[in-house]
Design a protein around this motif. Structure first.
Motif, PDB file in Angstrom:
ATOM      1  N   PHE B  14       0.825  -1.217   0.000  1.00 22.93           N
ATOM      2  CA  PHE B  14       0.000   0.000   0.000  1.00 22.93           C
ATOM      3  C   PHE B  14       0.857   1.263   0.000  1.00 22.93           C
ATOM      4  CE2 PHE B  14      -3.304  -2.899   1.882  1.00 22.93           C
ATOM      5  CZ  PHE B  14      -4.116  -2.877   0.762  1.00 22.93           C
ATOM      6  N   LEU B  15       1.921   1.254   0.791  1.00 23.86           N
ATOM      7  CA  LEU B  15       2.760   2.458   0.861  1.00 23.86           C
ATOM      8  C   LEU B  15       3.456   2.724  -0.462  1.00 23.86           C
ATOM      9  CD1 LEU B  15       4.227   2.023   4.442  1.00 23.86           C
ATOM     10  CD2 LEU B  15       2.395   3.544   3.724  1.00 23.86           C
ATOM     11  N   GLU B  16       3.813   1.661  -1.185  1.00 25.54           N
ATOM     12  CA  GLU B  16       4.478   1.831  -2.478  1.00 25.54           C
ATOM     13  C   GLU B  16       3.490   2.130  -3.600  1.00 25.54           C
ATOM     14  OE1 GLU B  16       7.638   1.951  -3.342  1.00 25.54           O
ATOM     15  OE2 GLU B  16       8.657   1.240  -1.548  1.00 25.54           O
ATOM     16  N   ASN B  17       2.213   1.839  -3.368  1.00 22.93           N
ATOM     17  CA  ASN B  17       1.213   2.002  -4.421  1.00 22.93           C
ATOM     18  C   ASN B  17      -0.014   2.782  -3.965  1.00 22.93           C
ATOM     19  OD1 ASN B  17       2.264   0.095  -6.708  1.00 22.93           O
ATOM     20  ND2 ASN B  17       2.476  -1.067  -4.798  1.00 22.93           N
ATOM     21  N   PRO B  18       0.196   4.033  -3.545  1.00 23.96           N
ATOM     22  CA  PRO B  18      -0.959   4.802  -3.083  1.00 23.96           C
ATOM     23  C   PRO B  18      -1.954   5.013  -4.221  1.00 23.96           C
ATOM     24  CG  PRO B  18       0.965   6.222  -3.364  1.00 23.96           C
ATOM     25  CD  PRO B  18       1.436   4.806  -3.520  1.00 23.96           C
ATOM     26  N   ARG B  19      -3.238   5.040  -3.863  1.00 23.56           N
ATOM     27  CA  ARG B  19      -4.327   5.327  -4.812  1.00 23.56           C
ATOM     28  C   ARG B  19      -4.409   4.355  -5.986  1.00 23.56           C
ATOM     29  NH1 ARG B  19      -7.105  10.173  -4.760  1.00 23.56           N
ATOM     30  NH2 ARG B  19      -6.695  11.362  -2.868  1.00 23.56           N
ATOM     31  N   LYS B  20      -3.818   3.185  -5.810  1.00 25.07           N
ATOM     32  CA  LYS B  20      -3.932   2.178  -6.855  1.00 25.07           C
ATOM     33  C   LYS B  20      -5.029   1.196  -6.447  1.00 25.07           C
ATOM     34  CE  LYS B  20      -1.126  -0.970  -9.605  1.00 25.07           C
ATOM     35  NZ  LYS B  20       0.233  -1.433  -9.897  1.00 25.07           N
ATOM     36  N   HIS B  21      -5.987   1.009  -7.332  1.00 21.89           N
ATOM     37  CA  HIS B  21      -7.096   0.114  -7.036  1.00 21.89           C
ATOM     38  C   HIS B  21      -6.659  -1.337  -7.248  1.00 21.89           C
ATOM     39  CE1 HIS B  21     -11.268  -1.227  -6.824  1.00 21.89           C
ATOM     40  NE2 HIS B  21     -10.962  -2.038  -7.816  1.00 21.89           N
ATOM     41  N   ILE B  22      -6.836  -2.151  -6.204  1.00 23.80           N
ATOM     42  CA  ILE B  22      -6.438  -3.554  -6.287  1.00 23.80           C
ATOM     43  C   ILE B  22      -7.622  -4.440  -5.926  1.00 23.80           C
ATOM     44  CG2 ILE B  22      -4.846  -5.318  -5.394  1.00 23.80           C
ATOM     45  CD1 ILE B  22      -3.398  -3.115  -6.816  1.00 23.80           C
ATOM     46  N   GLN B  23      -7.849  -5.448  -6.750  1.00 20.76           N
ATOM     47  CA  GLN B  23      -8.900  -6.411  -6.418  1.00 20.76           C
ATOM     48  C   GLN B  23      -8.342  -7.454  -5.454  1.00 20.76           C
ATOM     49  OE1 GLN B  23      -9.891  -7.077 -10.700  1.00 20.76           O
ATOM     50  NE2 GLN B  23     -11.965  -6.595 -10.023  1.00 20.76           N
ATOM     51  N   LEU B  24      -9.168  -7.871  -4.516  1.00 18.08           N
ATOM     52  CA  LEU B  24      -8.683  -8.776  -3.464  1.00 18.08           C
ATOM     53  C   LEU B  24      -8.044 -10.068  -3.985  1.00 18.08           C
ATOM     54  CD1 LEU B  24     -10.954  -8.413  -0.328  1.00 18.08           C
ATOM     55  CD2 LEU B  24      -9.323  -6.847  -1.370  1.00 18.08           C
ATOM     56  N   PRO B  25      -8.547 -10.650  -5.089  1.00 15.99           N
ATOM     57  CA  PRO B  25      -7.907 -11.901  -5.558  1.00 15.99           C
ATOM     58  C   PRO B  25      -6.401 -11.746  -5.800  1.00 15.99           C
ATOM     59  CG  PRO B  25     -10.001 -11.576  -6.676  1.00 15.99           C
ATOM     60  CD  PRO B  25      -9.764 -10.335  -5.853  1.00 15.99           C
ATOM     61  N   GLY B  53      -2.736   8.580  11.699  1.00 14.12           N
ATOM     62  CA  GLY B  53      -2.986   9.792  10.915  1.00 14.12           C
ATOM     63  C   GLY B  53      -2.319   9.747   9.561  1.00 14.12           C
ATOM     64  N   MET B  54      -2.242   8.534   8.978  1.00 13.11           N
ATOM     65  CA  MET B  54      -1.552   8.353   7.697  1.00 13.11           C
ATOM     66  C   MET B  54      -2.511   8.192   6.521  1.00 13.11           C
ATOM     67  SD  MET B  54       0.918   5.300   8.830  1.00 13.11           S
ATOM     68  CE  MET B  54       1.185   4.826   7.113  1.00 13.11           C
ATOM     69  N   GLY B  55      -3.800   8.191   6.794  1.00  8.94           N
ATOM     70  CA  GLY B  55      -4.756   7.955   5.720  1.00  8.94           C
ATOM     71  C   GLY B  55      -5.599   6.737   6.015  1.00  8.94           C
ATOM     72  N   TYR B  56      -6.147   6.130   4.977  1.00  9.81           N
ATOM     73  CA  TYR B  56      -7.066   5.013   5.187  1.00  9.81           C
ATOM     74  C   TYR B  56      -7.151   4.130   3.950  1.00  9.81           C
ATOM     75  CZ  TYR B  56      -9.963   8.286   2.577  1.00  9.81           C
ATOM     76  OH  TYR B  56     -10.436   9.164   1.624  1.00  9.81           O
ATOM     77  N   LEU B  57      -7.706   2.938   4.147  1.00 10.48           N
ATOM     78  CA  LEU B  57      -7.971   2.056   3.016  1.00 10.48           C
ATOM     79  C   LEU B  57      -9.416   2.252   2.580  1.00 10.48           C
ATOM     80  CD1 LEU B  57      -6.252  -1.313   4.056  1.00 10.48           C
ATOM     81  CD2 LEU B  57      -5.280   0.641   2.812  1.00 10.48           C
ATOM     82  N   GLN B  58      -9.590   2.498   1.292  1.00  9.50           N
ATOM     83  CA  GLN B  58     -10.922   2.692   0.749  1.00  9.50           C
ATOM     84  C   GLN B  58     -11.370   1.382   0.118  1.00  9.50           C
ATOM     85  OE1 GLN B  58     -11.503   5.330  -2.796  1.00  9.50           O
ATOM     86  NE2 GLN B  58     -12.250   6.734  -1.239  1.00  9.50           N
ATOM     87  N   ARG B  59     -12.421   0.782   0.682  1.00 11.47           N
ATOM     88  CA  ARG B  59     -12.874  -0.516   0.166  1.00 11.47           C
ATOM     89  C   ARG B  59     -14.076  -0.309  -0.736  1.00 11.47           C
ATOM     90  NH1 ARG B  59     -11.150  -4.198   4.463  1.00 11.47           N
ATOM     91  NH2 ARG B  59     -12.313  -5.936   3.589  1.00 11.47           N
ATOM     92  N   SER B  60     -14.174  -1.114  -1.771  1.00 18.05           N
ATOM     93  CA  SER B  60     -15.382  -1.099  -2.585  1.00 18.05           C
ATOM     94  C   SER B  60     -15.794  -2.543  -2.836  1.00 18.05           C
ATOM     95  CB  SER B  60     -15.142  -0.362  -3.900  1.00 18.05           C
ATOM     96  OG  SER B  60     -14.017  -0.891  -4.560  1.00 18.05           O
ATOM     97  N   THR B  61     -17.100  -2.767  -2.888  1.00 11.71           N
ATOM     98  CA  THR B  61     -17.597  -4.136  -3.044  1.00 11.71           C
ATOM     99  C   THR B  61     -18.209  -4.324  -4.426  1.00 11.71           C
ATOM    100  OG1 THR B  61     -19.606  -3.421  -1.958  1.00 11.71           O
ATOM    101  CG2 THR B  61     -18.004  -4.558  -0.596  1.00 11.71           C
ATOM    102  N   GLY B  62     -18.699  -5.495  -4.685  1.00 16.04           N
ATOM    103  CA  GLY B  62     -19.329  -5.790  -5.974  1.00 16.04           C
ATOM    104  C   GLY B  62     -18.299  -6.186  -7.011  1.00 16.04           C
ATOM    105  N   ALA B  63     -18.769  -6.389  -8.239  1.00 21.59           N
ATOM    106  CA  ALA B  63     -17.868  -6.783  -9.328  1.00 21.59           C
ATOM    107  C   ALA B  63     -16.812  -5.698  -9.513  1.00 21.59           C
ATOM    108  CB  ALA B  63     -18.658  -6.974 -10.613  1.00 21.59           C
ATOM    109  N   GLY B  64     -15.568  -6.112  -9.618  1.00 23.39           N
ATOM    110  CA  GLY B  64     -14.481  -5.138  -9.777  1.00 23.39           C
ATOM    111  C   GLY B  64     -14.137  -4.411  -8.494  1.00 23.39           C
ATOM    112  N   GLY B  65     -14.771  -4.818  -7.399  1.00 28.97           N
ATOM    113  CA  GLY B  65     -14.488  -4.173  -6.119  1.00 28.97           C
ATOM    114  C   GLY B  65     -13.081  -4.495  -5.641  1.00 28.97           C
ATOM    115  N   GLY B  66     -12.651  -3.788  -4.641  1.00 28.32           N
ATOM    116  CA  GLY B  66     -11.315  -4.025  -4.138  1.00 28.32           C
ATOM    117  C   GLY B  66     -10.945  -2.996  -3.094  1.00 28.32           C
ATOM    118  N   VAL B  67      -9.689  -2.597  -3.107  1.00 30.76           N
ATOM    119  CA  VAL B  67      -9.201  -1.709  -2.051  1.00 30.76           C
ATOM    120  C   VAL B  67      -8.164  -0.763  -2.631  1.00 30.76           C
ATOM    121  CG1 VAL B  67      -7.462  -3.407  -1.335  1.00 30.76           C
ATOM    122  CG2 VAL B  67      -8.205  -1.655   0.285  1.00 30.76           C
ATOM    123  N   LYS B  68      -8.069   0.420  -2.010  1.00 29.63           N
ATOM    124  CA  LYS B  68      -7.176   1.468  -2.462  1.00 29.63           C
ATOM    125  C   LYS B  68      -6.673   2.188  -1.217  1.00 29.63           C
ATOM    126  CE  LYS B  68      -8.709   4.061  -6.170  1.00 29.63           C
ATOM    127  NZ  LYS B  68      -9.452   5.198  -6.773  1.00 29.63           N
TER     128      LYS B  68
END
Lengths: 275, 275
Positions: B14-25, B53-68
């Protein structure tokens, strides 16, 4: 703090503070735990870092002992990155009038720049370096990327002295590609006498600019310990004046007529065995 | 892979890839584990990131969901950093002839530069930004630092066109400090039409250079969505032409006679509530 939380905190700390020596009591305090728990955490992190080819934790014992994260890409990771770079650069759409190669997109991508920095920092991992020196403009992001992994400052030589930097030292040099006499300036305040320097630049042909930097650094009694250039190009007309450098890729042919570029891997590949 | 090892791997990712959307698989594969284990790991990491205070993980669900991973310094962390910067800049040894302020040491320190980038990226965390634009030379490291947290490329306008960048668009502008007509150039290939741009620079007085950048960007039909300057200075003789910007510090007085510098915190402090 639980182990799982500590591992996230400590991993973040090491990645943000490469080559910074930390005594264990600091971690004991911020993680509210015992020294032996921290010690076990460090073993886990060290193991993962090594398995991932990201470097290792250097531990020291005794009074003032502690731990330091040394970022060092494995040779495998470095080679893979150089190979990807090489392929991207062979895209014929990069050919510009005059046989130049468009690289601004790669140099404008912070992730690519960071990886280039990581590869150089790994190559120079055992060299004593106090400061990275580059010359404006295109070498600047690369210089910062290397510096961030080596935990040293960056000093930028300029082609035009700026009033906002105080008194400065300047030299004239002959640029290889344009054959013009150019000026290079370094603020007096920017470099300590006798500093161990690593020169970073994006591109080298005959080596005139790098020779200029070496001459300028001699005025500060600096010791040039390493030279890293992203891309080198053969110069048929002139012999290279610099020999002791590390390049990641080598532009061997830009054929405008047949719209073809040949890029080989640089001397990094022969010179650097596993770090 | 055990949870402890996974936490190190994922935190690094995550630290090396900020704001990159990754699917859990993807994580399931590289960590050789189950989706539910990864999900628990993400909860732990998110909790620690938020607590630090470093930020957060943004999760999204459904098809193509993942984390950023969204890097976002807490207001507290940002304020503390700005305050430290302010104090460092008030050192009277920084006064140069002409009332200029020596800042090259701070701009040469990769860690300081990275933190400046983090503060701006946090301030602009919710703004749509496709690319960071700066003008050579001193803004370059800051632009890359912001870009690395926002995961967008950097484009550098130059004061001299370089043959190695192909055809370009140029404009003339009046620099506030020197009152000279200067040229600014951007390679045609560097920017897509209609791009959402964030301008980053180290210093702004009357705002002539930034106005120049805005005019140049208009030639690309770019939309300037944010402007960040490290330090702004009052210009008594001329009214500021730029209003909508974010500054971290404000140089209010450089008193050469009494060897005294006054630095206030910039408008960041009033404009940005907790992110």
């Amino acid at each position: 703090m639980k182990r799982s939380n500590r591992l996230v905190v400590l991993t973040d700390f090491f990645l943000e503070n490469p080559r910074k020596h930390i005594q264990l009591p600091y971690f004991v305090t911020i993680c509210e735990t015992t020294k032996s728990s921290i010690s076990e955490d460090l073993d886990i992190i060290n193991e993962v870092f090594q398995n991932q080819g990201m470097g290792y934790l250097q531990r020291s014992t005794g009074a003032g002992g502690g731990v330091k994260y040394i970022p060092a890409f494995s040779r495998e990771n470095s080679m893979q990155f150089i190979e990807e770079l090489r392929k991207k650069l062979e895209d014929p759409a990069r050919i510009l009038p005059g046989g130049y190669l468009y690289m601004s997109d790669l140099l404008g991508d912070p992730r690519t720049v960071r990886e280039i920095g990581r590869v150089f920092a790994s190559a120079f991992s055992k060299v004593k370096i106090d400061v990275i020196v580059t010359v404006a403009t295109k070498g600047i992001p690369l210089a910062y990327a290397v510096a961030s992994f080596l935990n040293v400052p960056v000093v930028i030589a300029r082609r035009d002295p700026k009033v906002t930097e105080g008194s400065s030292v300047s030299i004239n040099y002959v640029s290889g590609s344009s054959r013009k006499i150019q000026t290079m300036v370094l603020p007096k305040r920017s470099l300590e006498e006798g500093a161990n320097v690593c020169i970073i630049d994006d591109f080298m042909k005959a080596g005139g600019t790098i020779t200029g930097m070496i001459n300028l650094l001699a005025e500060f009694d600096a010791r040039v310990q390493a030279i890293g250039v992203l891309a080198e190009a053969d110069d048929e007309e002139e012999e290279r004046v610099i020999n002791n450098y590390t390049s990641l890729v080598k532009i061997t042919n830009v054929d405008i007529r047949h719209n073809k570029i040949e890029i080989q891997s640089g001397n990094y590949v022969e010179n650097h065995t596993d770090s």
